[in-house]
Design a protein around this motif. Structure first.
Motif, PDB file in Angstrom:
ATOM      1  N   UNK A  46       8.601  20.082   4.832  1.00 39.28           N
ATOM      2  CA  UNK A  46       8.673  19.291   3.599  1.00 39.28           C
ATOM      3  C   UNK A  46       7.270  18.759   3.340  1.00 39.28           C
ATOM      4  N   UNK A  47       6.835  18.824   2.094  1.00 39.65           N
ATOM      5  CA  UNK A  47       5.490  18.368   1.757  1.00 39.65           C
ATOM      6  C   UNK A  47       5.576  17.120   0.883  1.00 39.65           C
ATOM      7  N   UNK A  48       4.816  16.102   1.284  1.00 38.20           N
ATOM      8  CA  UNK A  48       4.725  14.870   0.490  1.00 38.20           C
ATOM      9  C   UNK A  48       3.281  14.722   0.040  1.00 38.20           C
ATOM     10  N   UNK A  49       3.071  14.616  -1.263  1.00 36.24           N
ATOM     11  CA  UNK A  49       1.721  14.491  -1.816  1.00 36.24           C
ATOM     12  C   UNK A  49       1.648  13.308  -2.761  1.00 36.24           C
ATOM     13  N   UNK A  93      -0.083  15.062   2.206  1.00 39.15           N
ATOM     14  CA  UNK A  93      -1.315  15.224   1.439  1.00 39.15           C
ATOM     15  C   UNK A  93      -1.498  13.939   0.639  1.00 39.15           C
ATOM     16  N   UNK A  94      -1.920  12.903   1.352  1.00 39.34           N
ATOM     17  CA  UNK A  94      -1.932  11.549   0.790  1.00 39.34           C
ATOM     18  C   UNK A  94      -3.349  11.132   0.421  1.00 39.34           C
ATOM     19  N   UNK A  95      -3.543  10.871  -0.847  1.00 36.63           N
ATOM     20  CA  UNK A  95      -4.829  10.377  -1.337  1.00 36.63           C
ATOM     21  C   UNK A  95      -4.708   8.882  -1.609  1.00 36.63           C
ATOM     22  N   UNK A  96      -5.781   8.156  -1.318  1.00 34.78           N
ATOM     23  CA  UNK A  96      -5.822   6.714  -1.576  1.00 34.78           C
ATOM     24  C   UNK A  96      -4.671   5.994  -0.860  1.00 34.78           C
ATOM     25  N   UNK A 102       0.834  -1.206   0.000  1.00 35.30           N
ATOM     26  CA  UNK A 102       0.000   0.000   0.000  1.00 35.30           C
ATOM     27  C   UNK A 102       0.867   1.255   0.000  1.00 35.30           C
ATOM     28  N   UNK A 103       0.267   2.342  -0.463  1.00 30.15           N
ATOM     29  CA  UNK A 103       0.946   3.639  -0.442  1.00 30.15           C
ATOM     30  C   UNK A 103       1.316   4.009   0.989  1.00 30.15           C
ATOM     31  N   UNK A 104       0.390   3.757   1.917  1.00 28.82           N
ATOM     32  CA  UNK A 104       0.646   4.054   3.330  1.00 28.82           C
ATOM     33  C   UNK A 104       1.819   3.270   3.877  1.00 28.82           C
TER      34      UNK A 104
END
Length: 239
Positions: A154-157, A118-121, A94-96
Motif C-alpha cells: 500500500x502506498x501513502x503519499x 512518500x511523505x513530503x513536508x 503535524x503530517x507525521x
C-alpha cells in the motif's frame, strides 16, 4: 441570516438524507431483521435444540443486533457531520503525527503488508481534529488492505497544494468499475463485485468524506480496473 434560496437548498438536502435513510431501512435493515426473526422463530418453535444449536442462533441474533446498531449510529453521525452540528476539536498537528497515529492503529495491516511512504513536508502542520482525521486515514488504509492483491504494498503519499495537504492512499487491487465510481461515496453503497467479499454497512467512505468536508477539504478517487485505486483527501494547513 440565511437567504430564501439557501433555506430551500437546506430543506432539499434534509429531505434527500431522509430519503436515503428510508431506503436503508427498506433494504439494509431488512436483511439483519430477517435473520433475527428467523432465529427467534426457530427458538420459539423448536424447544429440542441442543446447547450448541441454541448458541448459534443466539450468536446470529447478537451479531445482527450489532449490525443494526452500527447502521443507526453511522446514519446519525453522518447527519451531524453534514448538517454542521458535529463539534470539531481543531488544533495544529503535524503530517507525521497524523500518519504515525493512523499506522499505530493499523498494526494488523502493517504486520502483514508493506506500507510504502512518500511523505513530503512531514513536519508541516495541519489544522484538524486529530481523532477524526486519523479515522479517515485508518479507514482508507484498512480498505486498501482488504481490496489489495496478496503481497502487494500500500502506498501513502502526501503533497502540499494551495493551503491544503493532499494525502493519497493507493492499493493494487481489482479497481472500481466505471459504472460504480460515481456512486462510491454514496451512503450505504456497496460495490457489486465486493459486497459479499468484504462485510460492512457501506457507510465508511461517506463518513470519511463528510469528516474531510467538515474540515473544508475534499475527497476523490481515481481507479483503473485491474490496476487498483487511489483515494485522495485534503486537509487544511495550519497558518
Amino acid at each position: 441570516m440565511r437567504t430564501e434560496p439557501s433555506k430551500i437548498e437546506s430543506t432539499r438536502e434534509s429531505e434527500s438524507l431522509k430519503a436515503v435513510l428510508l431506503d436503508a431501512i427498506t433494504h439494509d435493515f431488512r436483511s439483519p431483521l430477517t435473520s433475527i426473526k428467523a432465529s427467534v422463530t426457530g427458538l420459539l418453535d423448536d424447544l429440542e435444540f441442543d446447547r450448541e444449536q441454541r448458541r448459534e442462533l443466539l450468536t446470529i441474533i447478537n451479531e445482527e443486533c450489532d449490525r443494526i446498531n452500527r447502521l443507526v449510529g453511522e446514519t446519525a453521525e453522518i447527519s451531524r457531520l453534514e448538517s454542521g452540528e458535529a463539534k470539531l476539536d481543531l488544533g495544529p498537528h503535524s503530517v507525521g503525527e497524523l500518519l504515525s497515529a493512523a499506522l499505530a492503529e493499523c498494526k494488523s495491516v502493517t504486520a502483514n503488508r508493506e506500507i510504502c511512504l512518500d511523505v513530503k513536508h512531514q513536519d508541516s502542520r495541519l489544522l484538524v481534529d486529530l481523532s477524526l482525521a486519523k479515522r479517515v486515514l485508518v479507514h482508507l488504509i484498512t480498505n486498501a488492505n482488504l481490496y489489495s492483491s496478496p503481497g502487494k504494498p500500500i502506498r501513502i503519499a502526501t503533497q502540499v497544494r494551495g493551503g491544503f495537504h493532499n494525502i493519497s492512499v493507493s492499493d493494487q487491487g481489482p479497481g472500481i468499475d466505471n459504472t460504480e465510481i460515481d456512486h462510491i461515496f454514496e451512503k450505504f453503497y456497496r460495490g457489486k463485485r465486493q459486497r459479499f467479499r468484504v462485510h460492512g454497512t457501506g457507510m465508511g467512505l461517506p463518513i470519511a468524506k463528510a469528516i474531510v468536508e467538515s474540515h473544508g477539504g475534499t475527497m476523490s478517487v481515481v481507479s483503473r480496473r485491474g490496476q487498483g485505486s487511489v483515494f485522495t483527501f485534503s486537509l487544511p494547513t495550519a497558518q
